[in-house]
Write an enzyme that holds these catalytic residues in place. Structure first.
Site, PDB file in Angstrom:
ATOM      1  N   ARG A   1     -68.821 -77.556 -77.332  1.00  0.00           N
ATOM      2  CA  ARG A   1     -67.703 -77.303 -76.435  1.00  0.00           C
ATOM      3  C   ARG A   1     -67.156 -75.909 -76.796  1.00  0.00           C
ATOM      4  NH1 ARG A   1     -63.913 -82.604 -76.211  1.00  0.00           N
ATOM      5  NH2 ARG A   1     -62.513 -80.940 -76.129  1.00  0.00           N
TER       6      ARG A   1
ATOM      7  N   ARG B   1     -55.653 -75.486 -80.988  1.00  0.00           N
ATOM      8  CA  ARG B   1     -55.214 -76.967 -80.162  1.00  0.00           C
ATOM      9  C   ARG B   1     -54.378 -77.999 -81.168  1.00  0.00           C
ATOM     10  NH1 ARG B   1     -61.285 -78.513 -79.408  1.00  0.00           N
ATOM     11  NH2 ARG B   1     -60.437 -80.635 -78.900  1.00  0.00           N
TER      12      ARG B   1
HETATM   13  P1  AP5 Z   1     -64.049 -87.177 -80.649  1.00  0.00           P
HETATM   14  O1  AP5 Z   1     -64.207 -88.875 -80.476  1.00  0.00           O
HETATM   15  O2  AP5 Z   1     -64.818 -86.464 -79.671  1.00  0.00           O
HETATM   16  O3  AP5 Z   1     -62.564 -86.921 -80.655  1.00  0.00           O
HETATM   17  P2  AP5 Z   1     -61.330 -86.748 -79.650  1.00  0.00           P
HETATM   18  O4  AP5 Z   1     -60.090 -87.167 -80.361  1.00  0.00           O
HETATM   19  O5  AP5 Z   1     -61.906 -87.314 -78.549  1.00  0.00           O
HETATM   20  O6  AP5 Z   1     -61.259 -85.043 -79.563  1.00  0.00           O
HETATM   21  P3  AP5 Z   1     -61.091 -84.281 -78.534  1.00  0.00           P
HETATM   22  O7  AP5 Z   1     -61.385 -82.791 -78.845  1.00  0.00           O
HETATM   23  O8  AP5 Z   1     -62.221 -84.508 -77.238  1.00  0.00           O
HETATM   24  O9  AP5 Z   1     -59.712 -84.634 -77.902  1.00  0.00           O
HETATM   25  P4  AP5 Z   1     -59.096 -83.313 -77.281  1.00  0.00           P
HETATM   26  O10 AP5 Z   1     -57.706 -84.294 -77.158  1.00  0.00           O
HETATM   27  O11 AP5 Z   1     -58.595 -82.236 -78.109  1.00  0.00           O
HETATM   28  O12 AP5 Z   1     -59.896 -83.073 -75.966  1.00  0.00           O
HETATM   29  P5  AP5 Z   1     -59.770 -83.569 -74.573  1.00  0.00           P
HETATM   30  O13 AP5 Z   1     -61.263 -83.474 -74.053  1.00  0.00           O
HETATM   31  O14 AP5 Z   1     -58.917 -84.681 -74.213  1.00  0.00           O
HETATM   32  O15 AP5 Z   1     -64.657 -87.104 -82.172  1.00  0.00           O
HETATM   33  C1  AP5 Z   1     -64.650 -85.571 -82.688  1.00  0.00           C
HETATM   34  C2  AP5 Z   1     -65.650 -85.545 -83.537  1.00  0.00           C
HETATM   35  O16 AP5 Z   1     -65.616 -86.355 -84.800  1.00  0.00           O
HETATM   36  C3  AP5 Z   1     -67.279 -86.013 -82.783  1.00  0.00           C
HETATM   37  O17 AP5 Z   1     -68.430 -85.289 -83.311  1.00  0.00           O
HETATM   38  C4  AP5 Z   1     -67.651 -87.377 -83.531  1.00  0.00           C
HETATM   39  O18 AP5 Z   1     -69.007 -87.756 -83.581  1.00  0.00           O
HETATM   40  C5  AP5 Z   1     -66.729 -87.202 -84.798  1.00  0.00           C
HETATM   41  N1  AP5 Z   1     -66.106 -88.583 -85.254  1.00  0.00           N
HETATM   42  C6  AP5 Z   1     -65.375 -89.277 -84.574  1.00  0.00           C
HETATM   43  N2  AP5 Z   1     -64.761 -90.498 -85.115  1.00  0.00           N
HETATM   44  C7  AP5 Z   1     -65.306 -90.005 -86.487  1.00  0.00           C
HETATM   45  C8  AP5 Z   1     -65.197 -91.039 -87.716  1.00  0.00           C
HETATM   46  N3  AP5 Z   1     -64.523 -92.230 -87.541  1.00  0.00           N
HETATM   47  N4  AP5 Z   1     -65.896 -90.517 -88.619  1.00  0.00           N
HETATM   48  C9  AP5 Z   1     -66.877 -89.455 -88.735  1.00  0.00           C
HETATM   49  N5  AP5 Z   1     -66.773 -88.574 -87.416  1.00  0.00           N
HETATM   50  C10 AP5 Z   1     -66.108 -89.059 -86.424  1.00  0.00           C
HETATM   51  O19 AP5 Z   1     -59.036 -82.245 -73.959  1.00  0.00           O
HETATM   52  C11 AP5 Z   1     -59.680 -80.980 -73.908  1.00  0.00           C
HETATM   53  C12 AP5 Z   1     -58.790 -79.779 -73.108  1.00  0.00           C
HETATM   54  O20 AP5 Z   1     -58.263 -80.237 -71.849  1.00  0.00           O
HETATM   55  C13 AP5 Z   1     -57.379 -79.823 -73.792  1.00  0.00           C
HETATM   56  O21 AP5 Z   1     -57.294 -78.998 -74.789  1.00  0.00           O
HETATM   57  C14 AP5 Z   1     -56.618 -79.344 -72.506  1.00  0.00           C
HETATM   58  O22 AP5 Z   1     -56.731 -77.976 -72.518  1.00  0.00           O
HETATM   59  C15 AP5 Z   1     -57.130 -80.257 -71.333  1.00  0.00           C
HETATM   60  N6  AP5 Z   1     -56.446 -81.375 -71.161  1.00  0.00           N
HETATM   61  C16 AP5 Z   1     -57.165 -82.608 -71.404  1.00  0.00           C
HETATM   62  N7  AP5 Z   1     -55.965 -83.568 -71.065  1.00  0.00           N
HETATM   63  C17 AP5 Z   1     -54.791 -82.974 -70.668  1.00  0.00           C
HETATM   64  C18 AP5 Z   1     -53.535 -83.433 -70.318  1.00  0.00           C
HETATM   65  N8  AP5 Z   1     -53.257 -84.671 -70.152  1.00  0.00           N
HETATM   66  N9  AP5 Z   1     -52.577 -82.349 -70.155  1.00  0.00           N
HETATM   67  C19 AP5 Z   1     -53.042 -81.151 -70.349  1.00  0.00           C
HETATM   68  N10 AP5 Z   1     -54.143 -80.660 -70.605  1.00  0.00           N
HETATM   69  C20 AP5 Z   1     -55.190 -81.740 -70.810  1.00  0.00           C
END
Ligand code: AP5
Length: 214
Positions: free
Chosen positions: A160, A171
């Site tokens: 990403r 972030r």
């Molecule tokens: P993963 O499960 O992908 O983590 P995550 O918490 O879902 O991380 P995200 O980066 O997707 O969260 P985010 O909240 O920043 O992004 P979002 O897409 O919501 O795991 C991460 C990695 O670790 C993976 O490789 C996985 O395999 C590994 N892993 C997981 N668990 C593990 C474990 N237990 N042990 C080892 N490895 C592990 O948002 C993106 C953007 O969209 C935001 O920055 C913002 O600009 C926008 N956006 C989204 N929602 C909103 C909102 N409500 N308001 C405003 N802007 C928004």
């Protein structure tokens, strides 16, 4: 169940939500996935969101509240769901509460996933996502069988844009300033449950199930 997964970027919300969706047969609603899909399809929503996402900033509250109103309270609204990435500001949480009050409904629980920051940065830097089916991998902890290829659908794996180190740092700063205040917001309403998310995905799943059984 109507659940929220709260926690910093990279703590594992998406990974856990995908698993919980299978276990409990309720959909995962990831606002990040919805926005990325809109960007890929070049829709008006995607055009508005792109500039914020690449910088690691939040998309404005009015856009997000409109999106969530259509998704959770529209004609085909699911009866239960796991919200992954929403709400992310106090204004979003208050907006969501108002919508629930209007529909005589409420959240069942908010699960706060916690892990150390260096662990989170390491997880995000090594994340790869399937362009087709959105399956999530990690080069360190959950690598695909074949380099760059999705195990599930043979789609292409990509990194990403917002998983570059400088954007990751922003972030995390945005999370602390704008999203972390939701911890007290939901604690004061008695629905916050804290989950240790530092272990393996299976261990985290066990911790979540234990909290939900409680
Ligand atoms: P993963 O499960 O992908 O983590 P995550 O918490 O879902 O991380 P995200 O980066 O997707 O969260 P985010 O909240 O920043 O992004 P979002 O897409 O919501 O795991 C991460 C990695 O670790 C993976 O490789 C996985 O395999 C590994 N892993 C997981 N668990 C593990 C474990 N237990 N042990 C080892 N490895 C592990 O948002 C993106 C953007 O969209 C935001 O920055 C913002 O600009 C926008 N956006 C989204 N929602 C909103 C909102 N409500 N308001 C405003 N802007 C928004």
């Amino acid at each position: 169940m109507k659940l929220v997964l709260l926690g910093p970027p990279g703590v594992g919300k998406g990974t856990q939500a995908q698993q919980m969706s299978k276990t409990y047969s309720i959909p995962q609603i990831s606002t990040g996935d919805i926005l990325r899909e809109a960007i890929a399809k070049k829709t008006p929503l995607g055009d508005k969101a792109r500039a914020f996402i690449v910088k690691g900033e939040l998309v404005p509250d009015d856009i997000m509240l409109g999106l969530i109103q259509d998704t959770l309270f529209g004609d085909n609204a699911p009866k239960g769901y796991i919200l992954d990435g929403f709400p992310r500001t106090i204004a979003q949480a208050e907006g969501l509460q108002k919508l629930y009050e209007k529909h005589s409904d409420n959240l069942s629980a908010v699960l706060l996933l916690e892990a150390e920051e260096d662990q989170i940065v390491a997880r995000l830097s090594a994340r790869r996502t399937c362009r087709s089916c959105k399956a999530v991998y990690n080069l360190m902890t959950m690598p695909p069988k074949v380099d760059g290829v999705c195990d599930v659908c043979a789609g292409e794996l990509y990194q990403r844009d917002d998983d570059r180190i400088e954007t990751i740092q922003n972030r995390l700063t945005v999370y602390k300033k704008q999203t972390a205040p939701l911890i007290d917001f939901y604690k004061s309403r008695g629905i916050l449950k804290t989950v240790d998310a530092s272990g393996t995905p299976e261990e985290v799943q066990t911790n979540i199930n234990r909290q939900l059984e409680d």
